[in-house]
Design a protein around this motif. Structure first.
Motif: not given
Length: 95
Positions: A64-68, A70-77
């Motif tokens: 959650a912190m990383l997604r908040d 960095y725009p190039y990190i999202r929930a796992g595909w």
């Protein structure tokens, strides 16, 4: 058709293979490298629609912190969105 690994894939693989008891396989076919420790998957490296990506297992609060931040990190595909993040290779990615 397998694509040449991106520098992000190469760096991730180099770090991952230094961990103890890591095994590599391609159970989903050419171009999707699966990293496991004691038969537990912790990272997948692949290309999705021409983009280098890494699916990485993380602690939920870290994801959650990383997604908040960095725009190039999202929930796992195609993975549990709480435990996995998806990292896109970007020009501004600092390793």
């Amino acid at each position: 058709m397998a694509q040449t690994p991106s520098s992000m894939h190469q760096i991730a693989a180099r770090v991952a293979t230094q961990l103890p008891a890591v095994s590599l396989s391609e159970p989903f076919g050419d171009g999707c490298l699966v990293h496991k420790i004691f038969d537990k998957v912790f990272m997948l490296s692949l290309n999705l629609n021409g983009h280098a990506i890494i699916n990485l297992k993380v602690q939920p609060e870290h994801g959650a912190m990383l997604r908040d931040f960095y725009p190039y990190i999202r929930a796992g595909w195609h993975m549990n969105k709480q435990h996995w993040i998806l990292i896109f290779a970007e020009d501004n990615l600092k390793i």
